[in-house]
Design an enzyme around this catalytic site. Sequence first.
Site, PDB file in Angstrom:
ATOM      1  N   GLU A   1     -11.808  -4.589  10.716  1.00 22.16           N
ATOM      2  CA  GLU A   1     -12.223  -5.748   9.931  1.00 22.16           C
ATOM      3  C   GLU A   1     -12.565  -6.867  10.911  1.00 22.16           C
ATOM      4  O   GLU A   1     -11.692  -7.425  11.568  1.00 22.16           O
ATOM      5  CB  GLU A   1     -11.106  -6.177   8.978  1.00 22.16           C
ATOM      6  CG  GLU A   1     -11.495  -7.310   8.048  1.00 22.16           C
ATOM      7  CD  GLU A   1     -10.419  -7.638   7.013  1.00 22.16           C
ATOM      8  OE1 GLU A   1     -10.734  -8.326   6.039  1.00 22.16           O
ATOM      9  OE2 GLU A   1      -9.272  -7.194   7.205  1.00 22.16           O
TER      10      GLU A   1
ATOM     11  N   GLU B   1       0.838  -1.206   0.000  1.00 20.30           N
ATOM     12  CA  GLU B   1       0.000   0.000   0.000  1.00 20.30           C
ATOM     13  C   GLU B   1       0.869   1.250   0.000  1.00 20.30           C
ATOM     14  O   GLU B   1       2.065   1.204   0.292  1.00 20.30           O
ATOM     15  CB  GLU B   1      -0.908   0.028   1.244  1.00 20.30           C
ATOM     16  CG  GLU B   1      -2.274  -0.598   1.068  1.00 20.30           C
ATOM     17  CD  GLU B   1      -3.216   0.250   0.218  1.00 20.30           C
ATOM     18  OE1 GLU B   1      -2.781   1.288  -0.352  1.00 20.30           O
ATOM     19  OE2 GLU B   1      -4.392  -0.106   0.118  1.00 20.30           O
TER      20      GLU B   1
ATOM     21  N   ASN C   1      -9.649   6.297   1.264  1.00 20.92           N
ATOM     22  CA  ASN C   1      -8.690   5.902   0.230  1.00 20.92           C
ATOM     23  C   ASN C   1      -8.483   7.016  -0.789  1.00 20.92           C
ATOM     24  O   ASN C   1      -9.157   8.041  -0.768  1.00 20.92           O
ATOM     25  CB  ASN C   1      -9.179   4.630  -0.482  1.00 20.92           C
ATOM     26  CG  ASN C   1      -8.478   3.383   0.015  1.00 20.92           C
ATOM     27  OD1 ASN C   1      -7.276   3.370   0.211  1.00 20.92           O
ATOM     28  ND2 ASN C   1      -9.248   2.330   0.237  1.00 20.92           N
TER      29      ASN C   1
ATOM     30  N   ASN D   1      -5.547   4.351   7.297  1.00 24.01           N
ATOM     31  CA  ASN D   1      -5.527   3.591   6.055  1.00 24.01           C
ATOM     32  C   ASN D   1      -4.691   4.255   4.976  1.00 24.01           C
ATOM     33  O   ASN D   1      -3.650   3.758   4.610  1.00 24.01           O
ATOM     34  CB  ASN D   1      -6.943   3.328   5.538  1.00 24.01           C
ATOM     35  CG  ASN D   1      -6.931   2.298   4.426  1.00 24.01           C
ATOM     36  OD1 ASN D   1      -6.357   1.237   4.600  1.00 24.01           O
ATOM     37  ND2 ASN D   1      -7.531   2.614   3.289  1.00 24.01           N
TER      38      ASN D   1
ATOM     39  N   ARG E   1      -8.239   2.139  12.525  1.00 19.06           N
ATOM     40  CA  ARG E   1      -6.829   2.280  12.139  1.00 19.06           C
ATOM     41  C   ARG E   1      -6.714   3.249  10.980  1.00 19.06           C
ATOM     42  O   ARG E   1      -7.670   3.508  10.245  1.00 19.06           O
ATOM     43  CB  ARG E   1      -6.208   0.934  11.766  1.00 19.06           C
ATOM     44  CG  ARG E   1      -6.719   0.323  10.468  1.00 19.06           C
ATOM     45  CD  ARG E   1      -5.848  -0.879  10.088  1.00 19.06           C
ATOM     46  NE  ARG E   1      -6.301  -1.596   8.913  1.00 19.06           N
ATOM     47  CZ  ARG E   1      -5.962  -1.287   7.660  1.00 19.06           C
ATOM     48  NH1 ARG E   1      -5.221  -0.230   7.419  1.00 19.06           N
ATOM     49  NH2 ARG E   1      -6.388  -2.033   6.647  1.00 19.06           N
TER      50      ARG E   1
ATOM     51  N   ASP F   1      -9.594   2.038  -4.814  1.00 19.01           N
ATOM     52  CA  ASP F   1      -8.571   2.039  -3.764  1.00 19.01           C
ATOM     53  C   ASP F   1      -7.684   3.265  -3.980  1.00 19.01           C
ATOM     54  O   ASP F   1      -8.188   4.345  -4.252  1.00 19.01           O
ATOM     55  CB  ASP F   1      -7.802   0.715  -3.789  1.00 19.01           C
ATOM     56  CG  ASP F   1      -7.237   0.329  -2.420  1.00 19.01           C
ATOM     57  OD1 ASP F   1      -6.704   1.209  -1.724  1.00 19.01           O
ATOM     58  OD2 ASP F   1      -7.313  -0.853  -2.053  1.00 19.01           O
TER      59      ASP F   1
END
Length: 304
Positions: free
Chosen positions: A126, A16, A159, A108, A106, A211
Amino acid sequence: MTPKLEMVVEAVTLGEGPHWSREEQALYFVSTYDHTIHRYHPAAGTHGRSKMSGRTAFIIPIEGRPHHFAVGVERQILEVEWDGGDGTAVIVNTVAEVDGDIPTNRLNDAKADPRGRLFVGTMGEEYAPGKFHLSRGSLYLINSDGSQRKLETNIHISNGLCWDVRNKAFYYADSFEYAIRRYDYDIETGNIANPKLIFVFKDHGLEGIPDGMTIDTEGNLWVANFDNSLILKIDPHNGALLDKIKMPALQVTSCAFGGPALRDLLVTTARVDRGAPQPPPAGCTFKLSGLGVKGGESFNVRLD
């Protein structure tokens, strides 16, 4: 023109946040679930990594401080000193902590805007493979002194993030909105306003979610289409889907322009098992060349 695809970095679990450093001619990225930061130097052919203390969301160089980075770990933005070698990162300072009221959230995705302000988003936990607590995330602006303000709330998965200064635009994706937003952007203050959906996935028959993304010098967006093996080229001015580039991994996570002339698109992917194993080369980082465009640069973070 058919782009050329090359695998440039071996597989990680969840690649990422790619950031191309023009100063170093190197790519920085993270592997969230491996808790690692990474540096790939194409000319030297080297790939260094270092372990962090938790799920790692991004790594962005700090302007004027060689080998110092803003790194997102869980809900904290840390200043980290790292020479790019294996296992050598040291935490120098905690810059900020967000979402204190939802400790299971959290960080991202994050990027610095053209003035070096850090835009950083969060997401809910999640709780099962591919299942997340929704509407718990926020989008923040972190100032150079570490102070913070919320720009958006009720976000599912934060995102994307990129800017078009010429057109006073900020682009952003809340992934489970299955769309891309455009905001009016004030470069002097960092303020964003007047959100508008400019590209909706279902309108183009697209599966998966948006994303990470980046922008080229013509103002077109390049978007990672997670769970659909694609990089999308989008004209945000009219919502047109200009191109779809097939990738050899289902979970395409993000992209950034790099290389000496910013003409290569560097693409991170993942190999997260959400009920189905992801076969090689899933999780690798790839280079797309021959796209016929020049990319916008990645900006460094400015901290006091």
